[in-house]
Write a protein that holds these residues in place. Structure first.
Motif, mmCIF file in Angstrom:
data_model
loop_
_atom_site.group_PDB
_atom_site.id
_atom_site.type_symbol
_atom_site.label_atom_id
_atom_site.label_comp_id
_atom_site.label_asym_id
_atom_site.label_seq_id
_atom_site.Cartn_x
_atom_site.Cartn_y
_atom_site.Cartn_z
ATOM 1 N N SER A 128 0.870 -1.180 0.000
ATOM 2 C CA SER A 128 0.000 0.000 0.000
ATOM 3 C C SER A 128 0.902 1.223 0.000
ATOM 4 C CB SER A 128 -0.909 0.009 1.235
ATOM 5 O OG SER A 128 -0.155 0.145 2.426
ATOM 6 N N PRO A 129 0.377 2.396 -0.379
ATOM 7 C CA PRO A 129 1.226 3.591 -0.377
ATOM 8 C C PRO A 129 1.603 4.019 1.037
ATOM 9 C CG PRO A 129 -1.017 4.103 -1.106
ATOM 10 C CD PRO A 129 -0.947 2.643 -0.942
ATOM 11 N N ILE A 130 2.907 4.220 1.243
ATOM 12 C CA ILE A 130 3.458 4.576 2.558
ATOM 13 C C ILE A 130 4.437 5.728 2.351
ATOM 14 C CG2 ILE A 130 4.856 3.741 4.489
ATOM 15 C CD1 ILE A 130 3.892 0.877 3.692
ATOM 16 N N MET A 131 4.345 6.754 3.201
ATOM 17 C CA MET A 131 5.228 7.916 3.056
ATOM 18 C C MET A 131 5.611 8.470 4.427
ATOM 19 S SD MET A 131 3.756 9.975 -0.283
ATOM 20 C CE MET A 131 2.052 10.114 0.235
ATOM 21 N N PRO A 132 6.672 9.298 4.487
ATOM 22 C CA PRO A 132 7.059 9.930 5.758
ATOM 23 C C PRO A 132 5.975 10.912 6.209
ATOM 24 C CG PRO A 132 8.864 10.014 4.164
ATOM 25 C CD PRO A 132 7.637 9.612 3.417
ATOM 26 N N TRP A 133 5.460 10.709 7.395
ATOM 27 C CA TRP A 133 4.355 11.521 7.902
ATOM 28 C C TRP A 133 4.738 12.993 8.028
ATOM 29 C CZ3 TRP A 133 -0.551 11.454 7.943
ATOM 30 C CH2 TRP A 133 -1.324 12.107 8.900
ATOM 31 N N VAL A 169 4.284 6.064 7.279
ATOM 32 C CA VAL A 169 2.926 5.610 7.580
ATOM 33 C C VAL A 169 2.126 5.446 6.298
ATOM 34 C CG1 VAL A 169 2.893 6.727 9.856
ATOM 35 C CG2 VAL A 169 2.091 7.983 7.841
ATOM 36 N N ALA A 170 0.997 4.750 6.418
ATOM 37 C CA ALA A 170 0.107 4.572 5.270
ATOM 38 C C ALA A 170 -0.571 5.887 4.918
ATOM 39 C CB ALA A 170 -0.952 3.523 5.602
ATOM 40 N N ILE A 171 -0.568 6.209 3.627
ATOM 41 C CA ILE A 171 -1.284 7.378 3.106
ATOM 42 C C ILE A 171 -2.231 6.868 2.021
ATOM 43 C CG2 ILE A 171 -1.129 9.659 2.078
ATOM 44 C CD1 ILE A 171 0.244 9.518 4.775
ATOM 45 N N PRO A 172 -3.496 6.657 2.348
ATOM 46 C CA PRO A 172 -4.427 6.049 1.384
ATOM 47 C C PRO A 172 -4.663 6.908 0.150
ATOM 48 C CG PRO A 172 -5.284 5.953 3.633
ATOM 49 C CD PRO A 172 -4.107 6.886 3.658
#
Length: 597
Positions: free
Chosen positions: A198-203, A355-358
């Protein structure tokens, strides 16, 4: 890690605390002792409760034994050293010598099988097991399992049902292979707090550009561009890349494309290379104009046109990528355990972590827990000279002691016991993997990450219950970890998305299909199909990379059209027909699993 898929191919997940747990394609994590460090005595010593042979006598550990481990999951080749090497040497007087096709090349399998000796301990794909059984290159473990202390409890629920799927080459239902990463939950449960892909990026970086809602992949590219413009380098000056790619995981197609297809509901089943499958049972050829494979290729092409693809992508390997993940040099992650290279509780307290970024228009396909395993098996080579000692070692791997060492390291170093008899991570344990923390000499010295098990695979997974704590071996799901992980990072994310975790969010918003995990033999290719598959796979992979880096849309389209035509001449229809039958078997077994849950 676990490399990808072949294990799921790496199916290992990462902790809420951000610890790396095995899965793919990283090096495997390891678990803690029953209640003490590794013994200085081999397990056959008088004070040990291990070491009984199948005939009832004690196993002789007096002579050193080197086990040749042919291991499709390994990302390392050579002797197991470091703390895990010392542990196995002290306990069993065994040295593990690992042969890794991911390092040496897939020809290694062909060469060794042709010579009639693949190795002593084997971690191979299901399809390979189906070849090895009639070739007489693997041992029948049925009787050997009866006298094991730990493996025996999984025979009826796990091992027999799996091996019965090889009925064409195993009509008597003998047990030749022990599936990898089996969960002891149920065939339809998904226990993890974030989907595998799933898409995950630095919060902090995402919030730093306003945390815009992502409606589609174009929005994702735009926010990656904004983030990269604002955060081009790490605080210590290392270049940040929005998207990174690597070739050494590629199997039947381009792996980085394959897994992003999951975001939009299509998977490429292991053992296939020409089709994708969704939760409804729809089967779509990769080169179909409407395939998800093409959609994701277009996404990567668009990203490269915007200057968002890592300039090292064409030449780097996974080891280089893992360094970048450790240094927070990558903005888009796509596999759950990738978070563990950087995330930690301490960083989470400052709102820092991946974290996940939907993406609103996505609809993820996710397999349930691998109750019956996930595509590979442990087996013993037919020419192994000390099968009793290998069985003893495998039995220990699924014991509480073996599982704790593999998943969590050393009690007293990586984790400790609480007053109520549960476990909690130590400060060192929270970052031992990322920091390659020096290991005390009593455990073998060296760096923690360097010394982890290079086998990179498990029989029973960390989603089994530790009988002492009544919790999963997976430290991400210890109550102490869940409490410790209530940091600024997690609470801010939960408040923003109104969910306790990513899986919860996707389920609440009907953005995920959890399908029963199917682990069975899908049949072996004829020599004709195998040759055609090999040629087609090489062509598809090479063309896919060219398409990502095409100079313009016209060249992208030209390469796609040419590939559609050229693969047809390589026997595309024949291989698609075989893969379609395999996919139809998966569809039926999923339907049966849902009907009987």
């Amino acid at each position: 890690m676990i490399k990808r898929r072949k294990a799921v191919r790496k199916s290992m997940v990462l902790s809420l605390a951000g610890l790396f747990l095995v899965s793919a394609a990283l090096t495997g994590c390891n678990s803690g002792a029953e209640n003490s460090p590794a013994s200085d005595k081999p397990s056959g010593s008088a004070d040990s409760n291990a070491g009984t042979s199948q005939s009832g006598g004690a196993i002789d550990h007096s002579k050193p034994l080197t086990i040749t481990v042919f291991d499709n999951a390994a990302n390392y080749q050579g002797e197991q050293t470091g703390w895990y090497g010392k542990l196995v040497k002290d306990k069993f007087n065994i040295t593990l010598n690992i042969l890794a096709p991911q390092v040496a090349g897939e020809q290694l399998y062909k060469t060794r099988t042709a010579a009639g000796d693949l190795g002593d301990l084997l971690i191979v794909d299901n399809s390979q097991l189906e070849e090895l059984i009639p070739a007489g290159l693997v041992m029948d473990l049925s009787d050997k399992l009866k006298d094991t202390k730990y493996l025996s409890q999984y025979v009826d629920k796990h091992f027999k049902p799996f091996n019965s799927g090889f009925d064409q080459v195993n009509p008597d239902g003998k047990i030749y292979g022990l599936p990898t990463f089996e969960a002891d939950t149920s065939p339809t449960t998904f226990s993890e707090e974030i989907p595998y892909s799933s898409p995950i990026m630095p919060w902090d970086y995402y919030k730093g550009v306003g945390a815009p809602k992502l409606n589609n992949l174009n929005d994702l590219l735009n926010v990656l561009k904004q983030m990269h413009e604002k955060y081009p380098k790490t605080p210590d000056g290392k270049p940040i890349v929005p998207i990174t790619l690597w070739k050494d995981w590629d199997g039947g197609s381009m792996e980085n494309v394959r897994w992003l297809s999951n975001w939009y509901g299509f998977e490429q089943p292991d053992g296939t290379s020409t089709i994708q499958l969704n939760a409804k049972g729809d089967i779509v050829p990769l080169v179909d104009d409407n395939s998800m494979y093409k959609k994701i290729l277009q996404f990567y092409f668009n990203a490269n046109q915007m200057g968002l693809i890592d300039p090292d992508a064409m030449t780097q390997d996974w080891n280089k990528v893992s360094e970048k993940l450790t240094n927070k040099q990558v903005l888009l992650l796509w596999y759950s355990w990738e978070r563990g290279f950087y995330n930690s509780i301490e960083r989470g307290k400052n709102g820092d972590g991946n974290v996940a970024i939907p993406i609103a228009d996505s609809h993820i396909i996710q397999s349930s827990d691998a109750y019956y395993g996930n595509g590979r098996v442990f087996a013993i080579g037919s020419k192994a000279k000390n099968p009793e000692r290998i069985m003893e070692f495998m039995d220990w791997l699924v014991s509480p002691e073996g599982l704790r060492y593999y998943t969590n390291g050393f009690e007293g170093f990586n984790y400790q016991k609480t007053a109520d008899g549960k476990f909690e991570l130590t400060e060192a344990g929270q970052t031992a993997f990322q920091n390659n923390t020096p290991v005390p000499d009593q455990y073998g010295g060296g760096g923690y990450q360097d010394g982890q098990s290079k086998i990179n695979s498990m029989i029973m997974s960390d989603f089994t219950i530790d009988p002492e704590t009544k919790e999963f071996y997976n430290s991400n799901y210890w109550n102490t970890t869940l409490e410790a992980n209530k940091t600024a990072l997690t609470t801010d994310w939960q408040s923003t998305f109104n969910a306790k975790n990513a899986t919860d969010y996707y389920q609440k918003n009907n953005m995920i299909d959890i399908v029963p995990n199917i682990n069975t033999s899908l049949g072996t290719d004829s020599s004709d199909v195998k040759n055609k598959r090999s040629q087609i796979s090489d062509y598809v992979k090479n063309t896919s990379w060219k398409m990502v880096f095409a100079k313009n849309q016209a060249e992208f389209d030209q390469l796609w059209t040419k590939m559609q035509k050229d693969v047809d001449g390589l026997g595309w229809k024949d291989v698609v027909a075989v893969d379609t039958v395999k996919a139809q078997k998966i569809v039926k077994m999923r339907a049966d699993a849902l009907a009987n849950k």
